[in-house]
Design an enzyme around this catalytic site. Structure first.
Site, PDB file in Angstrom:
ATOM      1  N   ASP A 143      43.837  74.785  17.896  1.00 21.08           N
ATOM      2  CA  ASP A 143      42.620  74.912  16.472  1.00 21.08           C
ATOM      3  C   ASP A 143      43.616  74.100  15.504  1.00 21.08           C
ATOM      4  O   ASP A 143      44.824  74.126  15.301  1.00 21.08           O
ATOM      5  CB  ASP A 143      42.608  76.289  15.937  1.00 21.08           C
ATOM      6  CG  ASP A 143      41.520  76.145  14.888  1.00 21.08           C
ATOM      7  OD1 ASP A 143      40.891  77.212  14.609  1.00 21.08           O
ATOM      8  OD2 ASP A 143      41.599  75.327  14.270  1.00 21.08           O
ATOM      9  N   ASP A 201      36.977  56.028   6.098  1.00 23.45           N
ATOM     10  CA  ASP A 201      36.744  54.908   7.098  1.00 23.45           C
ATOM     11  C   ASP A 201      37.823  54.018   7.340  1.00 23.45           C
ATOM     12  O   ASP A 201      37.927  53.164   6.597  1.00 23.45           O
ATOM     13  CB  ASP A 201      35.418  54.085   6.563  1.00 23.45           C
ATOM     14  CG  ASP A 201      35.096  53.080   7.646  1.00 23.45           C
ATOM     15  OD1 ASP A 201      34.380  52.096   7.427  1.00 23.45           O
ATOM     16  OD2 ASP A 201      35.510  53.300   9.024  1.00 23.45           O
ATOM     17  N   GLU A 242      39.745  46.525  13.555  1.00 25.65           N
ATOM     18  CA  GLU A 242      38.245  47.061  13.681  1.00 25.65           C
ATOM     19  C   GLU A 242      37.119  46.515  12.755  1.00 25.65           C
ATOM     20  O   GLU A 242      36.340  46.012  13.192  1.00 25.65           O
ATOM     21  CB  GLU A 242      38.073  48.711  13.731  1.00 25.65           C
ATOM     22  CG  GLU A 242      36.916  49.126  14.282  1.00 25.65           C
ATOM     23  CD  GLU A 242      35.884  49.213  13.365  1.00 25.65           C
ATOM     24  OE1 GLU A 242      34.789  49.308  13.641  1.00 25.65           O
ATOM     25  OE2 GLU A 242      36.157  49.144  11.984  1.00 25.65           O
ATOM     26  N   ASP A 294      38.661  69.905  15.239  1.00 26.65           N
ATOM     27  CA  ASP A 294      38.663  70.935  16.253  1.00 26.65           C
ATOM     28  C   ASP A 294      37.789  70.483  17.545  1.00 26.65           C
ATOM     29  O   ASP A 294      38.481  70.758  18.608  1.00 26.65           O
ATOM     30  CB  ASP A 294      38.195  72.217  15.658  1.00 26.65           C
ATOM     31  CG  ASP A 294      39.253  72.961  14.849  1.00 26.65           C
ATOM     32  OD1 ASP A 294      38.692  73.981  13.950  1.00 26.65           O
ATOM     33  OD2 ASP A 294      40.432  72.485  14.741  1.00 26.65           O
TER      34      ASP A 294
END
Ligand SMILES: [Zn+2]
Length: 447
Positions: free
Chosen positions: A43, A137, A171, A306
């Site tokens: 977790d 972002d 990117e 998670d």
């Protein structure tokens, strides 16, 4: 998601900040996590993820407010990720490429698996646009991967397949880092990659839960996980082909991923599912100066981090919970398992239901109720498959995701912890398109 800058003389500044401030960008010790997810995967602590995001924010602030390709802020981000991984025990490779006249950097680190010929690769982009620090972002994806990598090392996990973590450069200029990487691979290298998972924006302040739809199995993987949390998902459309999964998909690799939304507007129906603000963008600071560490939703960041951990262990690990794709061969141990093997026809454009009467149990159903389903059908993409609890609550298991593939033979995990166990449970199968029929062959509930 997709868009330069020149290198400022701040490299010295960044280096000084690196050394002098010490704590500013010193790597964080891998936080050993003790709690595990439904399949045994670690977790991920959202505090660990936020800690990395604070560092990326500090870097941007110290470097003209951004971490864009060719700028000192990007190189400092690379140095931070590299030293954090090394501190966690990884061997890190930094691969360079050239874009817009500047050197770019991709950061790669492997968690070796017992089978060297199979690789599950994950990626996020480490660069920002010029206009801002790019904390959502895509600091959110980059930080989550860093925390997952630390947690897997700290937990001492040894996956079957090699897990390859990747942080891409440039990117925003059109996935130039990931394109350079993919084009450097031989056919044999590409064939080893069993799945590529992309995480570009996973902490949007007005979040949605979008799952990439490029590959049915990888899509179901995440849809199933979020169902264990009782979170409905939607197919990812806004970023279609606009992030680093695109070069992998073009190379024939199975791709998947998660996304929490950018400048698309949240609808009332989506607010009903996920909360937040109607008629407002998922991330109003997308590609802006205000995409700072204040521009995040912690719950989305935590759930998505998670989900990444869960997905890795389902794909690359042994996975202590049966994977959703292959049903158990023999019925699970006695006592907690109920099954109905009576065939029920699914008429064309009609609905079929099959029931299981559960008796002799106490309390509520588990948070990881296993729903074993075996439906024979000539076009599973026609099917909407729901589990109905005794009180009538509907849990959607599959919503027309099968495409032209025949049959639905899977075990789904459902968070049914708010339902009483005893009572009549139903499996409802609706055929939503003409020309195909089938039957419910068998289904079962493992409490
Ligand atoms: Zn992005």
């Amino acid at each position: 998601m997709k868009r330069t800058l020149s290198v400022a003389g701040g490299l010295a500044i960044a280096a000084a900040a690196l050394v002098a401030a010490g704590t500013v960008v010193t790597p964080q010790a891998g936080a050993a996590t003790t709690t595990v997810l439904v399949n045994g995967a670690p977790d991920i602590s959202v505090d660990s993820v936020r800690g990395h995001l604070t560092q990326l924010q500090t870097i941007a602030t110290a470097n003209s407010g951004n971490r864009a390709h060719g700028r000192t802020g990007y190189k400092a981000s690379v140095d931070y990720v590299q030293s954090t991984l090394q501190s966690a025990g990884y061997t890190v490779s930094v691969k360079t490429f050239t874009a817009s006249g500047a050197t770019g950097y991709n950061v790669i680190a492997d968690l070796p698996g017992t089978d060297p010929n199979k690789i599950v690769q994950l990626g996020a982009h480490l660069d920002s646009v010029t206009a801002g620090p790019g904390i959502n972002d895509d600091g959110s994806g980059s930080a989550a991967l860093l925390s997952v990598a630390q947690a897997y090392k700290a937990a001492g996990l040894h996956p079957t397949q090699t897990v390859r973590f990747s942080w891409w450069g440039a990117e925003e200029l059109g996935m130039l880092g990931s394109k350079a990487y993919v084009s450097s691979l031989t056919a044999a290298d590409k064939a080893k990659i069993t799945a590529y998972l992309n995480f570009d924006m996973i902490g949007s302040p007005n979040p949605g839960y979008f799952v990439y739809r490029n590959d049915a199995t990888l899509e179901a993987l995440f849809v199933n996980y979020f169902q264990t949390l009782g979170i409905p998902t939607e197919k990812e459309t806004e970023g279609d082909g606009r992030s680093d999964h695109a070069p992998f998909q073009d190379a024939g690799v199975h791709v998947g991923g998660l996304f929490s939304g950018a400048d698309y507007i949240k609808t009332a129906a989506q607010v009903a599912k996920w909360g937040g603000t109607v008629n407002k963008a998922f991330d109003a600071c997308y590609h802006k100066a205000c995409d700072t560490s204040a521009n995040l939703d912690n719950t989305a960041l935590n759930n998505n981090s998670d989900a990444i951990s869960y997905g890795i262990w389902q794909l690359a690990g042994s996975g202590t919970t049966p994977p959703p794709t292959t049903p158990p061969t023999s019925p699970p141990p006695a006592g907690g398992y109920f099954e109905n093997a009576t065939d029920v026809a699914v008429p064309d454009l009609g609905t079929a239901s099959s029931t299981i009467a559960v008796t002799g149990r106490t309390g509520n159903a588990p948070a990881a109720l296993q729903v074993k389903v075996d439906i024979k059908h000539t076009y599973s993409g026609d099917l909407v498959v729901d589990l109905l609890a005794p009180d009538g609550t509907v849990y959607n298991l599959q919503n027309r995701t099968g495409g032209s593939a025949a049959n639905v033979t899977k075990t789904f995990t459902v968070n049914a912890s708010s339902e009483a166990t005893n009572g009549t449970w139903s499996l409802r199968v609706s055929d939503k398109a003409a020309q195909d029929t089938g039957k419910i062959d068998l289904w079962g509930l493992q409490f």
